[in-house]
Motif scaffolding. Structure first.
Motif, mmCIF file in Angstrom:
data_model
loop_
_atom_site.group_PDB
_atom_site.id
_atom_site.type_symbol
_atom_site.label_atom_id
_atom_site.label_comp_id
_atom_site.label_asym_id
_atom_site.label_seq_id
_atom_site.Cartn_x
_atom_site.Cartn_y
_atom_site.Cartn_z
ATOM 1 N N ILE A 198 0.841 -1.206 0.000
ATOM 2 C CA ILE A 198 0.000 0.000 0.000
ATOM 3 C C ILE A 198 0.876 1.257 0.000
ATOM 4 C CG2 ILE A 198 -1.556 1.369 1.478
ATOM 5 C CD1 ILE A 198 -3.001 -1.264 2.154
ATOM 6 N N LYS A 199 1.954 1.216 0.783
ATOM 7 C CA LYS A 199 2.838 2.380 0.903
ATOM 8 C C LYS A 199 3.686 2.574 -0.357
ATOM 9 C CE LYS A 199 6.420 4.011 4.117
ATOM 10 N NZ LYS A 199 7.626 3.462 3.465
ATOM 11 N N ASP A 200 4.255 1.475 -0.865
ATOM 12 C CA ASP A 200 5.220 1.581 -1.972
ATOM 13 C C ASP A 200 4.591 1.620 -3.357
ATOM 14 O OD1 ASP A 200 7.024 1.423 0.047
ATOM 15 O OD2 ASP A 200 7.792 -0.581 -0.430
ATOM 16 N N ASP A 201 3.421 0.978 -3.497
ATOM 17 C CA ASP A 201 2.862 0.853 -4.847
ATOM 18 C C ASP A 201 1.341 0.983 -4.857
ATOM 19 O OD1 ASP A 201 2.615 0.430 -7.521
ATOM 20 O OD2 ASP A 201 3.547 -1.551 -7.564
ATOM 21 N N PRO A 202 0.831 2.116 -4.336
ATOM 22 C CA PRO A 202 -0.628 2.251 -4.247
ATOM 23 C C PRO A 202 -1.306 2.216 -5.621
ATOM 24 C CG PRO A 202 0.445 4.350 -3.754
ATOM 25 C CD PRO A 202 1.527 3.306 -3.814
ATOM 26 N N GLY A 203 -0.604 2.633 -6.658
ATOM 27 C CA GLY A 203 -1.186 2.635 -8.007
ATOM 28 C C GLY A 203 -1.558 1.237 -8.468
ATOM 29 N N THR A 204 -0.681 0.275 -8.160
ATOM 30 C CA THR A 204 -0.962 -1.119 -8.537
ATOM 31 C C THR A 204 -2.137 -1.667 -7.725
ATOM 32 O OG1 THR A 204 1.305 -1.523 -9.231
ATOM 33 C CG2 THR A 204 0.023 -3.460 -8.616
ATOM 34 N N VAL A 205 -2.182 -1.312 -6.452
ATOM 35 C CA VAL A 205 -3.298 -1.770 -5.604
ATOM 36 C C VAL A 205 -4.614 -1.227 -6.162
ATOM 37 C CG1 VAL A 205 -4.274 -1.820 -3.271
ATOM 38 C CG2 VAL A 205 -1.786 -1.867 -3.572
ATOM 39 N N LYS A 206 -4.600 0.034 -6.547
ATOM 40 C CA LYS A 206 -5.806 0.683 -7.078
ATOM 41 C C LYS A 206 -6.241 0.018 -8.387
ATOM 42 C CE LYS A 206 -7.673 5.281 -7.381
ATOM 43 N NZ LYS A 206 -8.388 5.845 -8.252
ATOM 44 N N ALA A 207 -5.266 -0.240 -9.273
ATOM 45 C CA ALA A 207 -5.573 -0.877 -10.559
ATOM 46 C C ALA A 207 -6.125 -2.285 -10.347
ATOM 47 C CB ALA A 207 -4.312 -0.933 -11.424
ATOM 48 N N PHE A 208 -5.501 -3.020 -9.424
ATOM 49 C CA PHE A 208 -5.940 -4.390 -9.135
ATOM 50 C C PHE A 208 -7.378 -4.396 -8.621
ATOM 51 C CE2 PHE A 208 -6.488 -8.096 -6.425
ATOM 52 C CZ PHE A 208 -6.000 -9.118 -7.228
ATOM 53 N N MET A 209 -7.678 -3.491 -7.689
ATOM 54 C CA MET A 209 -9.017 -3.465 -7.100
ATOM 55 C C MET A 209 -10.065 -2.962 -8.086
ATOM 56 S SD MET A 209 -8.627 -4.984 -4.353
ATOM 57 C CE MET A 209 -10.343 -4.845 -3.870
ATOM 58 N N ALA A 210 -9.659 -2.073 -8.998
ATOM 59 C CA ALA A 210 -10.604 -1.599 -10.022
ATOM 60 C C ALA A 210 -11.016 -2.769 -10.919
ATOM 61 C CB ALA A 210 -9.966 -0.490 -10.848
ATOM 62 N N ALA A 211 -10.018 -3.552 -11.345
ATOM 63 C CA ALA A 211 -10.296 -4.706 -12.220
ATOM 64 C C ALA A 211 -11.084 -5.781 -11.482
ATOM 65 C CB ALA A 211 -8.975 -5.277 -12.737
ATOM 66 N N LEU A 212 -10.698 -6.024 -10.225
ATOM 67 C CA LEU A 212 -11.372 -7.063 -9.442
ATOM 68 C C LEU A 212 -12.838 -6.695 -9.204
ATOM 69 C CD1 LEU A 212 -10.701 -9.764 -8.107
ATOM 70 C CD2 LEU A 212 -10.329 -8.529 -5.973
ATOM 71 N N THR A 213 -13.085 -5.404 -8.945
ATOM 72 C CA THR A 213 -14.464 -4.931 -8.760
ATOM 73 C C THR A 213 -15.285 -5.216 -10.017
ATOM 74 O OG1 THR A 213 -13.785 -3.209 -7.208
ATOM 75 C CG2 THR A 213 -15.889 -2.890 -8.312
ATOM 76 N N GLU A 214 -14.699 -4.949 -11.195
ATOM 77 C CA GLU A 214 -15.409 -5.253 -12.445
ATOM 78 C C GLU A 214 -15.721 -6.742 -12.533
ATOM 79 O OE1 GLU A 214 -13.392 -3.654 -15.946
ATOM 80 O OE2 GLU A 214 -12.734 -1.942 -14.743
ATOM 81 N N GLY A 215 -14.775 -7.572 -12.094
ATOM 82 C CA GLY A 215 -14.986 -9.026 -12.115
ATOM 83 C C GLY A 215 -16.155 -9.451 -11.243
ATOM 84 N N TYR A 216 -16.193 -8.914 -10.023
ATOM 85 C CA TYR A 216 -17.289 -9.289 -9.116
ATOM 86 C C TYR A 216 -18.614 -8.661 -9.552
ATOM 87 C CZ TYR A 216 -14.580 -12.139 -5.946
ATOM 88 O OH TYR A 216 -13.836 -13.161 -5.427
ATOM 89 N N GLU A 217 -18.561 -7.463 -10.098
ATOM 90 C CA GLU A 217 -19.815 -6.854 -10.582
ATOM 91 C C GLU A 217 -20.395 -7.655 -11.747
ATOM 92 O OE1 GLU A 217 -18.720 -2.766 -11.258
ATOM 93 O OE2 GLU A 217 -19.240 -2.194 -9.190
ATOM 94 N N PHE A 218 -19.515 -8.179 -12.600
ATOM 95 C CA PHE A 218 -19.982 -9.030 -13.695
ATOM 96 C C PHE A 218 -20.624 -10.304 -13.119
ATOM 97 C CE2 PHE A 218 -19.666 -12.465 -16.768
ATOM 98 C CZ PHE A 218 -20.086 -11.869 -17.958
#
Length: 301
Positions: A198-218
């Motif tokens: 979270i501290k070193d690479d928040p951008g990757t965490v954000k991208a991962f959760m954005a994609a995962l949210t799309e997966g669960y919403e589907f």
């Protein structure tokens, strides 16, 4: 493409559908990620995520709570399911319909002190005595084998084993945790990472959760299609079980929350207080550090 991995908590099942959907439909790729899904080996998901060997994992609120008390910096990023769908299951013929009926019976578990504490807290409400329950470790035995052999009841997720009982036409009774205690309505399973990520690479965490949210919403909107994706990716799974389980589980991913994955502070406080009161934690949890909603996409985006 940034390579990251997510390690599952268990063999693939419908709790994980959104992960497989996000991979298969290219949602991860669209967010610049090449995601590898790893099955847990000797080292569990929590261990691999805590040590940074895997960036993300699937865990449970109780696991994260215990880890953080021991100074292991795991953080929950999303609740896969809004409410606890687990409970104590037994074949109908055994006539176990309430916690009082656990007296004189044999419980098959996996050897965690949490199990006895949960059974005790349910039984206490009916003035029943947990010391009258025989608790044995059933190891890797599946529920149906174990109840025909040497146990009377076990702790299951209805969305998988309960649905399997329906398919097998083996009626069961369920004693749901949430029917007896609001404090036991905790998040299980959850998506995790560690504080360093979270501290070193928040951008990757954000991208991962954005994609995962799309997966669960589907998966919420298209249970049948998402079940097909899981079956295609994990062909060893029983097709009918996946389809029926998905149908049962899809409405429960988001349930009454404003968006998929949302977590509430009071749920984290309630359950950790319950664990502390039951002697399962050495000290109280700083609940607000154990989870975050900040990487979930804003609604309407």
């Amino acid at each position: 493409m940034k390579k990251v991995s997510i390690v599952l908590d268990w063999t693939p099942n419908t709790n994980h559908t959104g992960i497989y959907v996000a991979k298969e439909k290219g949602y991860f790729k669209n967010h610049g990620l090449d995601v590898k899904i790893i099955l847990p080996g000797e080292a569990g998901a929590d261990q691999l995520v805590a040590s940074g060997k895997s960036e993300f994992g699937v865990s449970y609120q109780e696991g994260i709570t215990q880890a953080r008390i021991q100074g292991i910096p795991l953080v929950s990023l999303a609740a896969v399911l809004q409410h606890n769908t687990s409970g104590f299951a037994s074949p109908k013929a055994k006539n176990i319909v309430s916690p009082k009926d656990f007296e004189g019976k044999t419980y098959g578990g996996w050897g965690s002190p949490i199990e006895k504490a949960v059974i005790n807290s349910l039984m206490k409400q009916e003035n029943a005595d947990v010391e009258k329950v025989k608790i044995i470790n059933m190891g890797d035995s599946d529920f149906f084998t174990a109840v025909n052999r040497d146990i009377d009841f076990a702790w299951i997720y209805y969305g998988w084993t309960g649905v399997e009982a329906e398919i097998r036409n083996e009626p069961i009774n369920m004693v749901y945790l949430t029917d007896y205690s609001a404090k036991l309505d905790y998040y299980t399973p959850v998506i995790t990472t560690n504080e360093k990520m979270i501290k070193d690479d928040p951008g990757t965490v954000k991208a991962f959760m954005a994609a995962l949210t799309e997966g669960y919403e589907f998966a919420i909107e298209h249970p049948a299609d998402s079940a097909d994706i899981l079956i295609k990716k994990v062909p060893d799974l029983d097709e009918e079980l996946v389809k029926r389980s998905q149908e049962w589980l899809s409405p429960k991913y988001q349930d009454d929350a404003e968006r998929w994955g949302e977590q509430k502070l009071e749920i984290w406080e309630n359950y950790s207080e319950w664990m502390f009161e039951n002697g399962l934690l050495e000290k109280e949890l700083e609940a607000e550090k154990a989870f975050t909603n900040e990487f979930l996409p804003k609604r309407g985006n």
